[in-house]
Scaffold this active site. Sequence first.
Site, PDB file in Angstrom:
ATOM      1  N   SER A   1      -6.628  -2.645   1.989  1.00 49.84           N
ATOM      2  CA  SER A   1      -7.082  -2.110   0.704  1.00 49.84           C
ATOM      3  C   SER A   1      -7.647  -3.177  -0.230  1.00 49.84           C
ATOM      4  CB  SER A   1      -5.945  -1.352   0.001  1.00 49.84           C
ATOM      5  OG  SER A   1      -5.567  -0.214   0.745  1.00 49.84           O
TER       6      SER A   1
ATOM      7  N   ASN B   1      -9.603  -0.953  10.527  1.00 49.41           N
ATOM      8  CA  ASN B   1      -8.459  -0.270   9.912  1.00 49.41           C
ATOM      9  C   ASN B   1      -8.022   0.829  10.873  1.00 49.41           C
ATOM     10  OD1 ASN B   1      -6.736   1.338   8.329  1.00 49.41           O
ATOM     11  ND2 ASN B   1      -7.824   0.801   6.454  1.00 49.41           N
TER      12      ASN B   1
ATOM     13  N   ARG C   1     -11.241   3.014  11.596  1.00 53.11           N
ATOM     14  CA  ARG C   1     -12.434   2.752  10.798  1.00 53.11           C
ATOM     15  C   ARG C   1     -12.785   1.277  10.894  1.00 53.11           C
ATOM     16  NH1 ARG C   1     -10.803   3.089   5.530  1.00 53.11           N
ATOM     17  NH2 ARG C   1     -11.531   0.972   5.170  1.00 53.11           N
TER      18      ARG C   1
ATOM     19  N   TYR D   1      -9.750   3.430  -4.807  1.00 55.77           N
ATOM     20  CA  TYR D   1      -8.776   4.489  -5.065  1.00 55.77           C
ATOM     21  C   TYR D   1      -8.762   5.044  -6.487  1.00 55.77           C
ATOM     22  CZ  TYR D   1      -6.955   2.662  -0.683  1.00 55.77           C
ATOM     23  OH  TYR D   1      -6.825   2.249   0.616  1.00 55.77           O
TER      24      TYR D   1
ATOM     25  N   ASP E   1     -15.212  -1.675   9.051  1.00 58.43           N
ATOM     26  CA  ASP E   1     -16.010  -2.016   7.878  1.00 58.43           C
ATOM     27  C   ASP E   1     -16.944  -3.173   8.220  1.00 58.43           C
ATOM     28  OD1 ASP E   1     -14.507  -0.111   6.531  1.00 58.43           O
ATOM     29  OD2 ASP E   1     -13.087  -1.588   5.761  1.00 58.43           O
TER      30      ASP E   1
ATOM     31  N   GLY F   1      -6.973   5.419   5.107  1.00 65.47           N
ATOM     32  CA  GLY F   1      -6.483   6.311   4.071  1.00 65.47           C
ATOM     33  C   GLY F   1      -6.951   7.741   4.276  1.00 65.47           C
TER      34      GLY F   1
ATOM     35  N   GLU G   1       0.813  -1.213   0.000  1.00 66.55           N
ATOM     36  CA  GLU G   1       0.000   0.000   0.000  1.00 66.55           C
ATOM     37  C   GLU G   1       0.848   1.267   0.000  1.00 66.55           C
ATOM     38  OE1 GLU G   1      -3.754  -0.433   2.515  1.00 66.55           O
ATOM     39  OE2 GLU G   1      -2.460  -1.971   3.370  1.00 66.55           O
TER      40      GLU G   1
ATOM     41  N   GLU H   1     -13.686  -6.043   9.139  1.00 68.07           N
ATOM     42  CA  GLU H   1     -12.314  -5.738   9.534  1.00 68.07           C
ATOM     43  C   GLU H   1     -12.240  -4.353  10.149  1.00 68.07           C
ATOM     44  OE1 GLU H   1      -9.562  -4.473   6.116  1.00 68.07           O
ATOM     45  OE2 GLU H   1     -10.981  -5.833   5.131  1.00 68.07           O
TER      46      GLU H   1
END
Length: 317
Positions: free
Chosen positions: A157, A279, A262, A223, A264, A283, A29, A277
């Site tokens: 990602s 994070n 974050r 992205y 998800d 990003g 990443e 998951e």
Amino acid sequence: MATERQRQRVTDPTEFGRVAVLMGGWSAERAVSLKSGQAVLAALRARGVDARGLDVDRAILNVLANDRFDRAFIILHGRGGEDGVIQGALDLLELPYTGSGVLASALGMDKLRTKQVWSSSGLPTPPYRRIASAAELAAAADELGLPLAVKPASEGSSIGISRVDAPTQFPTAWERAAACDSTVLAEPWIQGQEYTGSWLQGEALPLIRLETPREFYDYEAKYQAEDTRYLCPCGLPVEREMELRELVGQAFAAVEGHGWGRVDFMVDAQEQPWLLEVNLIPGMTDHSLLPMAARVAGLSFEELVWRILETSLGRPG
């Protein structure tokens, strides 16, 4: 909700001292991290913070030890930056840093251990099997059903993830995931609505509902694609959204997250949420989710970055 250390507010940028913005690194990443890092660096400088961007390589500890920084803003994604490695090194240097510490970072980067922690805490996450070969995917499919999500345990990602609808796809899915990590998971492919919940200094931000015409919300959808839809407000009734925000806080707390991050998750046709998951260094690009949620909550990108930097206060240093 998750319990945070007492929030410390800063009004004078000189209180932060000299800040190293750690970006780049050597993970898959890297490109996203560089883009996030440049955005963070510009925002800090716009607010008067004495910040310097550092493209991290394996000599980074020498740079940090010699250049007399007062704290670090970690915006590294993936291995070496998001998995507890850089956090442990900064602890040894007694250099305060943003976000979560070693334990949470290591857990959050490992999808297998995250799921084990959530399950033991009574939080909903899809059942799974750890697989060691393409042949074991057949047994996983028998147990869990098709379609399956096949994913490496320690990539972000959506790198290395495949949707498997038929046995003919087992070899390709296995090879794709195993090329990224020696630990590979298979879990049921949850059909339903996809959401993400951001966390900032003890508060869950507005949820975002994700829609993509692609098979799933993969790297390109995250992205590069211009046809991904981000719905915030997410369209849920207020009471239901608050329930799901509470779940985000519980999931964040279960892995000992700190400061920002974050979570998800999916909500299936029966309205059951399923945690996917966490994070812990999301990003911060122009396609990124946490800045979108912050904007709906009334925070500019510069204010968001400032508040993330505040999470470095109160650490040893």
